[in-house]
Design an enzyme around this catalytic site. Structure first.
Site, PDB file in Angstrom:
ATOM      1  N   ASP A   1       0.871  -1.162   0.000  1.00 52.72           N
ATOM      2  CA  ASP A   1       0.000   0.000   0.000  1.00 52.72           C
ATOM      3  C   ASP A   1       0.918   1.225   0.000  1.00 52.72           C
ATOM      4  O   ASP A   1       2.103   1.120   0.341  1.00 52.72           O
ATOM      5  CB  ASP A   1      -0.882  -0.036   1.250  1.00 52.72           C
ATOM      6  CG  ASP A   1      -1.707   1.221   1.424  1.00 52.72           C
ATOM      7  OD1 ASP A   1      -2.344   1.643   0.444  1.00 52.72           O
ATOM      8  OD2 ASP A   1      -1.710   1.785   2.535  1.00 52.72           O
TER       9      ASP A   1
ATOM     10  N   ASP B   1      -0.165   4.999   0.972  1.00 49.58           N
ATOM     11  CA  ASP B   1      -0.406   6.016   1.997  1.00 49.58           C
ATOM     12  C   ASP B   1      -0.393   5.435   3.401  1.00 49.58           C
ATOM     13  O   ASP B   1      -1.042   4.423   3.687  1.00 49.58           O
ATOM     14  CB  ASP B   1      -1.753   6.696   1.732  1.00 49.58           C
ATOM     15  CG  ASP B   1      -1.784   7.361   0.374  1.00 49.58           C
ATOM     16  OD1 ASP B   1      -0.837   8.105   0.061  1.00 49.58           O
ATOM     17  OD2 ASP B   1      -2.745   7.135  -0.388  1.00 49.58           O
TER      18      ASP B   1
END
Length: 239
Positions: free
Chosen positions: A23, A25
């Protein structure tokens, strides 16, 4: 069922490797890139200040797992409507150099390098728009990216998205589509995220890692004996 048995075994290759899925963020960077971008374009006068209050309310829903991603995208993409890629690119370059680069976790860089030395393939899957995720990934030296695709008309952003949104279960669907386009058989898969919104993705990789997890993900990780990684932010310069 693990991706290795569900999807990956159907892909042909003569050199099996592992797939490392990150991922973006709050996982690779100590912030949300979309939120930082909204602040950036408001400061540049490209969006009204009211955008920040709207986005803050939506991010509260995100943390609770109740975000309407279609509404979020429509709101946050409105400032791009009618602007060309050529107009936006210099702003994105400035944004990454001045704001994203200092927010990158040093431990993230080290983990990416660990996978590279092993010969693993590295993929970023993000629920942020491709106009941000792709250049950030390029700055990190990562070529494989799945992000929310933006609709364009002759190189001009329409303010709409296209295709399956890479959010929650959508990340798994987009991953399956991506894997079908690859010419590799993966020995296994690693997954890294901070958010319970990524539980659908983390539940299908072989080796899930919770990076600075939110409370829901932390509890899930503890109950399932997943590795929890504590990454601390320092100012970094991309190398």
């Amino acid at each position: 069922m693990p991706l290795t048995t569900q999807v990956i075994t159907a892909i042909k290759s003569t050199m099996p490797t592992y797939l490392a899925i990150f991922d973006l963020d709050e996982t690779l960077i100590a912030a949300d890139s979309a939120s930082l971008w909204n602040n950036f374009i408001v400061a540049k006068g490209l969006a009204p200040a009211s955008l920040l209050a709207q986005e803050q309310a939506m991010m509260t829903a995100y943390s609770k797992g109740t975000l309407d991603m279609d509404s979020y995208m429509a709101t946050t993409l409105a400032p791009l409507k009618g602007k060309s890629q050529q107009q936006i690119k210099p702003l994105v370059d400035e944004f990454i150099a001045n704001i994203i680069t200092p927010a990158i976790y040093q431990q993230a860089l080290e983990r990416i390098e660990w996978h590279r030395k092993r010969g693993d393939h590295i993929l970023i899957i993000s629920a942020t728009s491709e106009h941000l995720v792709k250049p950030i990934a390029t700055a990190l030296g990562i070529n494989n990216v799945i992000a929310i695709n933006l609709e364009q008309n002759h190189g001009v952003y329409t303010g709409a998205t296209t295709g399956i949104l890479s959010f929650k279960e959508g990340k798994v669907e987009r991953l399956k589509m991506w894997l079908q386009q690859q010419n590799h058989t993966y020995k296994g898969s690693y997954g890294y995220s901070d958010s319970a919104n990524d539980l659908p993705l983390l539940n299908v990789v072989n080796k899930p890692f919770a990076v600075n997890p939110d409370p829901t993900l932390a509890m899930h990780a503890q109950m399932n004996e997943w590795t929890i990684m504590d990454w601390r932010h320092e100012n970094n310069i991309l190398r």
